[in-house]
Design a protein around this motif. Structure first.
Motif, PDB file in Angstrom:
ATOM      1  N   HIS A 213       0.823  -1.210   0.000  1.00  0.00           N
ATOM      2  CA  HIS A 213       0.000   0.000   0.000  1.00  0.00           C
ATOM      3  C   HIS A 213       0.859   1.264   0.000  1.00  0.00           C
ATOM      4  N   HIS A 217       1.050   4.085  -2.877  1.00  0.00           N
ATOM      5  CA  HIS A 217       0.826   5.524  -2.652  1.00  0.00           C
ATOM      6  C   HIS A 217       1.944   6.360  -3.261  1.00  0.00           C
ATOM      7  N   TRP A 250      -8.712  -0.580  -5.197  1.00  0.00           N
ATOM      8  CA  TRP A 250      -9.052   0.841  -5.416  1.00  0.00           C
ATOM      9  C   TRP A 250      -7.824   1.589  -5.936  1.00  0.00           C
ATOM     10  N   HIS A 251      -6.673   1.331  -5.310  1.00  0.00           N
ATOM     11  CA  HIS A 251      -5.448   1.984  -5.781  1.00  0.00           C
ATOM     12  C   HIS A 251      -5.124   1.568  -7.217  1.00  0.00           C
TER      13      HIS A 251
HETATM   14 FE   LIG Z   1      -4.517   4.167   0.331  1.00  0.00          FE
END
Ligand SMILES: [Fe+2]
Length: 474
Positions: A213, A217, A250-251
């Motif tokens: 994650h 990002h 989602w990313h």
């Molecule tokens: Fe996130």
């Protein structure tokens, strides 16, 4: 006694302390190992840590630290429906705390602050525990995650920095410390170090969704869409079955969205973000809304997806606990034109900010409610009003919690509203901000082009449009 952790390290526990040497007042090896298992499940986003701790509590009902863990992990759900269960666990911990040590009393004080709505006070208590016991991975996790929830951006990094050089590869759980640090560095725009920490965490343990994650990002913020898609695919076998899969999909979808692969975004939405579980996780529903709203800003037709999603949010309309959830609920209700649900949500928020004094009340008052009203304005095509509501709060939205990538929805909504309100000079300024931040986003350049077009400068509009086409050309 020893066993092997998921990451392959030998684990040594003994009565009275955990595998990192942190003191535990309940000196039963089975209990301490069970607590370690639950902690690792929480950190690795695997299995059901609450079910694990409940099984342990059946065997060891007097184990105060297990009750503390249960309540502490439940704090992170930020959902009213979990509140009673959390309070009950705190009460059990109090009942069994006669022999609690200093560290455990610190954890308990944090939870007592939390259930009284003093989230910042809870962070202070957990920080005190961590200062005295730098190897307390549970305290570190709770401070870091709560800093994310409360939008304390600097704290997300510095809580880890405080203990970082006390830890090393020899301490079980170091990979999680690296993951926290990676995310904290990323949110503070130290992208190079963030990626290095994230990749070091993955070298120790590829099955580490939080480290995946953090790297995702970094790639999102740097606009490395193609690399991001590849990175997520490289690790999908490790994170795709984790409890963090929803957010990581989602990313992945955001990377595709940025290069205008809208069909792929809908495919990901339908396959991974649209669960049929009516009691789904709020974070899951939050990601779904956050993606559909972005598609909506692009003018994509979501079909009946909004209706399905609004059904899932509606039971939460009157139970406000977390402003970040509420604004996403409002997006679902406004997009599906559910007037009563919108009213109920706003009334609950207004009642709440009048009566409550907790940390979330301030977030709701300053950011949550204005953003909710702006969403209504946007869907009713009152674009000028939408702009007027969002402009004053745009640089303070970190108070809402979440990540920069999540809160980008506010800036993007503001920009789209400015374009639709034909406030082209403002729109150009806002779009310029976005291309400076992420020059590889075709969406950002298209917004620049639209603003220049509105200002009558077709030369510069054409140049920006050419940039967008260059970025999306296969
Ligand atoms: Fe996130």
């Amino acid at each position: 006694m020893s066993r092997t952790t998921m990451s392959g390290k030998a684990m040594q526990t003994s009565g009275g302390q955990d595998i990192r040497g942190v003191p535990v007042s309940y000196s039963d090896t089975d209990a301490i190992e069970g607590l370690e298992r639950a902690t690792e499940m929480a950190l690795a986003f695997r299995g059901d840590a609450i079910a694990e701790i409940d099984r342990l509590l059946e065997r060891h009902p007097d184990f105060a630290m297990a009750w503390i863990f249960k309540a502490a992990w439940l704090t992170q759900a930020m959902e009213t429906r979990i509140y009673d269960q959390m309070v009950a666990a705190v009460q059990e911990a109090e009942k069994h705390s006669a022999h609690a040590n200093e560290r455990e009393r610190g954890h308990l004080a944090a939870l007592q602050a939390w259930i009284h709505g003093d989230f910042f006070g809870a962070v202070q208590r957990w920080e005190e525990v961590l200062t005295s016991y730098p190897m307390d991975l549970l305290a570190l996790m709770l401070v870091h995650y709560t800093d994310v929830l409360l939008g304390d951006v600097v704290g997300q990094r510095d809580v880890v920095a405080r203990i970082f050089n006390i830890w090393d590869e020899g301490v079980p759980g170091y990979e999680f410390v690296l993951g926290f640090y990676a995310f904290g560095l990323e949110e503070n725009r130290d992208f190079g170090r963030a990626e290095e920490m994230g990749r070091r965490a993955l070298a120790i343990r590829p099955d580490n969704p939080y480290a995946v994650h953090a790297v995702a990002h970094v790639m999102e913020m740097r606009g490395r869409q193609v690399g991001g898609i590849r990175f997520m695919a490289d690790y999908v076998d490790r994170w795709g079955t984790s409890n963090f899969a929803n957010h990581l999909w989602w990313h992945t979808a955001l990377f595709h969205l940025d290069i205008e692969e809208t069909d792929r975004v809908f495919e990901i939405y339908d396959a991974h973000l649209s669960s049929d579980d009516e009691h789904g996780d709020k974070y899951e529903e939050l990601d779904a809304v956050a993606l559909l709203w972005r598609l909506d800003l692009l003018g994509a037709d979501a079909g009946d997806r909004w209706s399905h999603l609004a059904d899932k949010w509606e039971p939460a309309a009157q139970n406000t606990l977390y402003a970040f959830n509420d604004v996403h609920a409002m997006m679902a209700f406004a997009a599906d034109d559910r007037v009563d649900a919108q009213k109920a949500l706003l009334m609950a928020n207004e009642r709440y900010v009048e009566e409550a004094s907790d940390a979330n009340a301030a977030m709701s008052r300053e950011i949550g409610i204005p953003f909710c009203l702006a969403i209504q304005d946007y869907k009713k095509e009152r674009y000028r009003e939408c702009v007027d509501r969002l402009l004053p709060i745009r640089y303070r939205t970190h108070r809402l919690g979440g990540s920069f990538a999540q809160r980008d929805i506010i800036g993007w909504t503001l920009l789209e509203a400015a374009l639709r309100a034909q406030r082209f000079d403002l729109a150009l300024g806002l779009a310029n901000e976005r291309v400076e931040m992420k020059p590889t986003s075709a969406q950002n350049w298209r917004a620049v082009a639209r603003a220049f077009e509105g200002l009558g400068n077709s030369g510069k509009a054409g140049r920006a449009e050419a940039r967008a086409q260059f970025l999306t050309a296969a």
